[in-house]
Design a protein around this motif. Structure first.
Motif, PDB file in Angstrom:
ATOM      1  N   ARG A 283      99.500 -18.613  72.837  1.00  0.00           N
ATOM      2  CA  ARG A 283     100.157 -17.598  71.604  1.00  0.00           C
ATOM      3  C   ARG A 283     101.619 -18.074  71.587  1.00  0.00           C
ATOM      4  NH1 ARG A 283      96.790 -13.799  70.001  1.00  0.00           N
ATOM      5  NH2 ARG A 283      98.497 -12.529  69.067  1.00  0.00           N
ATOM      6  N   GLU A 369     102.165 -13.905  55.450  1.00  0.00           N
ATOM      7  CA  GLU A 369     100.776 -13.937  54.875  1.00  0.00           C
ATOM      8  C   GLU A 369     100.418 -15.257  54.012  1.00  0.00           C
ATOM      9  OE1 GLU A 369      97.850 -12.378  55.564  1.00  0.00           O
ATOM     10  OE2 GLU A 369      99.044 -11.364  57.036  1.00  0.00           O
ATOM     11  N   LYS A 372     100.405 -18.029  56.515  1.00  0.00           N
ATOM     12  CA  LYS A 372      99.230 -18.132  57.038  1.00  0.00           C
ATOM     13  C   LYS A 372      97.950 -18.561  56.451  1.00  0.00           C
ATOM     14  CE  LYS A 372      99.710 -14.426  60.779  1.00  0.00           C
ATOM     15  NZ  LYS A 372      99.344 -13.473  61.285  1.00  0.00           N
ATOM     16  N   ARG A 376      95.570 -21.903  56.944  1.00  0.00           N
ATOM     17  CA  ARG A 376      94.308 -21.571  56.821  1.00  0.00           C
ATOM     18  C   ARG A 376      93.606 -22.835  55.894  1.00  0.00           C
ATOM     19  NH1 ARG A 376      95.017 -16.087  55.157  1.00  0.00           N
ATOM     20  NH2 ARG A 376      94.891 -14.766  57.157  1.00  0.00           N
ATOM     21  N   ASP A 408      90.060 -22.602  69.645  1.00  0.00           N
ATOM     22  CA  ASP A 408      90.777 -21.319  69.544  1.00  0.00           C
ATOM     23  C   ASP A 408      92.015 -21.212  68.827  1.00  0.00           C
ATOM     24  OD1 ASP A 408      88.561 -20.064  70.920  1.00  0.00           O
ATOM     25  OD2 ASP A 408      89.760 -20.317  72.656  1.00  0.00           O
ATOM     26  N   PRO A 411      92.178 -19.456  64.975  1.00  0.00           N
ATOM     27  CA  PRO A 411      92.292 -17.908  65.162  1.00  0.00           C
ATOM     28  C   PRO A 411      93.460 -17.418  66.091  1.00  0.00           C
ATOM     29  CG  PRO A 411      90.227 -18.967  65.583  1.00  0.00           C
ATOM     30  CD  PRO A 411      91.063 -20.153  65.488  1.00  0.00           C
ATOM     31  N   THR A 412      94.190 -18.111  67.035  1.00  0.00           N
ATOM     32  CA  THR A 412      95.214 -17.716  67.530  1.00  0.00           C
ATOM     33  C   THR A 412      96.329 -17.504  66.621  1.00  0.00           C
ATOM     34  OG1 THR A 412      94.411 -18.442  69.698  1.00  0.00           O
ATOM     35  CG2 THR A 412      96.729 -17.835  69.547  1.00  0.00           C
ATOM     36  N   LEU A 414      96.366 -17.563  63.449  1.00  0.00           N
ATOM     37  CA  LEU A 414      96.201 -16.569  62.407  1.00  0.00           C
ATOM     38  C   LEU A 414      96.298 -14.983  62.998  1.00  0.00           C
ATOM     39  CD1 LEU A 414      93.129 -17.570  60.467  1.00  0.00           C
ATOM     40  CD2 LEU A 414      95.562 -18.015  60.028  1.00  0.00           C
ATOM     41  N   ASP A 415      96.374 -14.756  64.268  1.00  0.00           N
ATOM     42  CA  ASP A 415      96.384 -13.282  64.853  1.00  0.00           C
ATOM     43  C   ASP A 415      97.909 -13.022  65.332  1.00  0.00           C
ATOM     44  OD1 ASP A 415      95.012 -11.082  66.057  1.00  0.00           O
ATOM     45  OD2 ASP A 415      95.576 -11.840  67.958  1.00  0.00           O
ATOM     46  N   ILE A 416      98.857 -14.023  64.982  1.00  0.00           N
ATOM     47  CA  ILE A 416      99.917 -13.828  65.748  1.00  0.00           C
ATOM     48  C   ILE A 416     100.853 -12.667  64.780  1.00  0.00           C
ATOM     49  CG2 ILE A 416     102.325 -14.911  65.993  1.00  0.00           C
ATOM     50  CD1 ILE A 416     100.372 -15.770  68.056  1.00  0.00           C
ATOM     51  N   SER A 417     101.556 -12.024  65.467  1.00  0.00           N
ATOM     52  CA  SER A 417     102.370 -10.991  64.858  1.00  0.00           C
ATOM     53  C   SER A 417     103.731 -11.136  64.532  1.00  0.00           C
ATOM     54  CB  SER A 417     102.184  -9.647  65.652  1.00  0.00           C
ATOM     55  OG  SER A 417     103.028  -9.745  66.778  1.00  0.00           O
ATOM     56  N   GLU A 420     105.764 -11.050  67.659  1.00  0.00           N
ATOM     57  CA  GLU A 420     105.825 -12.218  68.468  1.00  0.00           C
ATOM     58  C   GLU A 420     106.513 -13.440  68.133  1.00  0.00           C
ATOM     59  OE1 GLU A 420     101.426 -12.490  70.339  1.00  0.00           O
ATOM     60  OE2 GLU A 420     101.117 -11.806  68.171  1.00  0.00           O
TER      61      GLU A 420
END
Length: 451
Positions: A283, A369, A372, A376, A408, A411-412, A414-417, A420
Motif C-alpha cells: 500500500r 481519479e 487512476k 488502469r 494484487d 487493485p491496490t 486503485l484502492d489508495i485514498s 494515504e
C-alpha cells in the motif's frame, strides 16, 4: 460529471475483465531442485517469450568486484562444452528468433522471442549454459574490453549519467545500491576469469532461478520440458540467504554541485530514500506511485507543471518518479529545469514550496481519479503484451514478490485514498534522507536552501 464518469467506469470494467481472464492464464509450480516456473498462456499467435531470471544482480557482488554480474552476463554467450562461443545467439537467429540479456541491481535475466514450437530447443540451451559455461582467458580479455567500452559510451560520454552515479553513491550510505550496475572503472579493469567463474558457480543454479514462459504454450507442456532439461540439474546447497548491508538512519541532507561543459542547460535533482514494494504489503508503494504521478508524472498537467511551468513560469520542465520494484529501499525523485534567468536556488525554493502546498491541500479529487484512470488504461495495454507480462512476473519474483502480489498490485493502487498519499508524502519526503544536486554547464554553484 456524467461525461467524466462513463470513460472511467468503462475502463474499470475493461481492466477487471482483462485482469480476471489473464490471472486464470497464469500457472506456477516449482521443480524438485527449487527452480520456480511461471507459465503465461496467450494463444493469439504461435509465438512465445522464454526467460530465465537469476536472483542475483549488481547489489550481490563481492566487495571490490563491481561490475562482475554484468560481466558474467556477457560471458554467458561465450559457449559451453556443447556449444561454441556465439553459437547460442546464432542458433536462436537461425530459428527465426531474437535473444538478449540484461542485468539490474537485483537480478540478471536472459530471454528469447521465438516461434512456440522452438521452446524445446530454447530450454535445452538455457539448461546447458546454467551448468556448462566455458570461457577462455582470451574470451575474458575480449569481453572485458567490451564492457569497458560500454562504460565509455553509456557513462563517461554522458554527464547526466556521471552525475547519477555520484548521486546514487551519496544517497546510499551503506547499501550496495550506491555502486553502479556496470561497475566502477578501476574495478572493472581488474575483473578476471576466476572472478566470473566464482560468481557463476555461486549464483547460477536452479534454486536461484525463475523460468518464465509466456505465449502459445500449455502448462503441462512447459512442466514436462522444464523437468526434462532443468530437473536433472542439482541445486546449489551452499546458496546463502540474500542478506545485504542495509541503510542506517539517514540524518543529514546531502548536496552535490556537479558541473560539466557538456551540460547544455542547468537543472536540479532531488532524491529521497523510499520504501520498496513488499510482499503482502504494497500500500505505501502504491501511494508513492500515485504521488509521483500527481506531482510530476506528466510534464504538462501534473501539479509541479501547473505551479512551476505555467502559474509562475519558474521552470520549463518538471518531473517526479518512483518505482518500488527493488529488493531493498529505493528512491523517490524530483527534477526541475529552471526557466531562462531563474537561479537553481530559486527554482529549488519554488519546488519545495509547491510540494509543501500539495501536502497541505491534498490531491484534487478529479486529478486523482484522472491519474487512476490513466493507470488502469496503461495496465490494460501492458497486459496485452506477452513480453511485458513475462518481464513483470519475472522481475517481481526475482525481488521477493509473489504471483499474488503481481495480481494484487493494480487493485491496490486503485484502492489508495488521498489520505494515504499524503501520509506517504509526509513520511518519505524528508530532507534528512535526501540528496539534492545542482547540475550546471559551468563552475559549481554554492547556493542552497535550508531543510
Amino acid at each position: 460529471m456524467r461525461a467524466i464518469l462513463k470513460p472511467m467506469g468503462l475502463t474499470l470494467v475493461l481492466y477487471a475483465t482483462t485482469a480476471s481472464a489473464q490471472a486464470e492464464d497464469v500457472t506456477t509450480f516449482t521443480l524438485d531442485n527449487g527452480m520456480d516456473v511461471v507459465v503465461i498462456e496467450d494463444h493469439r499467435s504461435q509465438a512465445l517469450t522464454n526467460m530465465v531470471w537469476y536472483r542475483t544482480g549488481a547489489a550481490d557482488e563481492p566487495a571490490g568486484k563491481s561490475g562482475i554480474a554484468h560481466f558474467l552476463e556477457h560471458l554467458m554467450f561465450k559457449g559451453t562444452d556443447k556449444m561454441a562461443a556465439g553459437e547460442f545467439s546464432a542458433t536462436v537467429a537461425a530459428n527465426g528468433g531474437t535473444d538478449n540479456a540484461f542485468t539490474s541491481k537485483d537480478y540478471t535475466a536472459y530471454y528469447q522471442q521465438v516461434a512456440a514450437d522452438r521452446l524445446d530447443l530454447m530450454l535445452k540451451m538455457e539448461a546447458d549454459r546454467m551448468v556448462n559455461l566455458q570461457m577462455t582467458e582470451q574470451d575474458v580479455a575480449t569481453e572485458r574490453d567490451v564492457i569497458l567500452e560500454e562504460r565509455n559510451m553509456r557513462i563517461e560520454n554522458s554527464p547526466q549519467a556521471l552525475f547519477s552515479e555520484q548521486a546514487d553513491a551519496a544517497q546510499y550510505l551503506n547499501h550496495p545500491y550506491g555502486i553502479p550496475v556496470i561497475g566502477w572503472r578501476h574495478e572493472m579493469e581488474q575483473l578476471n576469469q576466476q572472478d566470473a567463474l566464482t560468481f557463476y558457480h555461486q549464483y547460477y543454479a536452479p534454486n536461484n532461478a525463475i523460468l518464465v514462459v509466456a505465449g502459445d504454450v500449455e502448462p503441462d507442456q512447459v512442466r514436462e520440458l522444464a523437468n526434462q532439461y532443468f530437473g536433472p540439474i542439482a541445486p546449489n546447497p551452499d546458496l546463502k540467504p540474500r542478506v545485504r548491508p542495509q541503510e542506517p538512519p539517514q540524518l543529514a541532507e546531502r548536496r552535490l554541485n556537479f558541473s560539466d561543459p557538456r551540460i547544455s542547460q542547468p537543472y536540479l535533482v532531488r532524491s529521497y530514500l523510499a520504501p520498496e514494494r513488499n510482499s503482502g504489503d504494497q500500500r505505501q508503494a502504491a501511494a508513492l506511485t500515485l504521488l509521483a504521478s500527481l506531482l510530476g508524472g506528466d510534464s504538462t498537467t501534473s501539479y509541479l507543471a501547473t505551479k512551476l511551468q505555467f502559474d509562475t513560469q519558474t521552470a520549463v520542465y518538471t518531473s517526479a518518479s518512483y518505482s518500488g520494484m527493488s529488493l531493498d529501499k529505493t528512491e523517490f525523485n524530483l527534477i526541475v529545469v529552471p526557466a531562462q534567468g531563474v537561479e537553481l536556488a530559486d527554482a529549488e525554493k519554488a519546488m519545495d514550496q509547491a510540494v509543501a502546498d500539495f501536502i497541505a491541500a491534498g490531491p484534487d479529487p478529479e486529478d486523482l481519479e484522472r491519474i487512476k484512470t490513466q493507470f488502469r488504461a496503461s495496465e490494460i495495454y501492458a497486459m496485452d503484451s506477452t513480453n511485458s507480462r513475462a518481464n513483470r512476473y519475472g522481475a517481481a519474483l526475482a525481488i521477493g514478490l509473489t504471483v499474488q502480489d503481481v495480481q494484487d498490485w493494480v487493485p491496490t493502487v486503485l484502492d489508495i485514498s488521498a489520505d494515504e498519499i499524503i501520509a506517504a508524502a509526509k513520511t518519505v519526503l524528508d530532507r534528512r534522507a535526501s540528496v539534492t544536486g545542482f547540475v550546471t554547464p559551468s563552475e559549481p554553484v554554492t547556493t542552497g536552501t535550508e531543510g
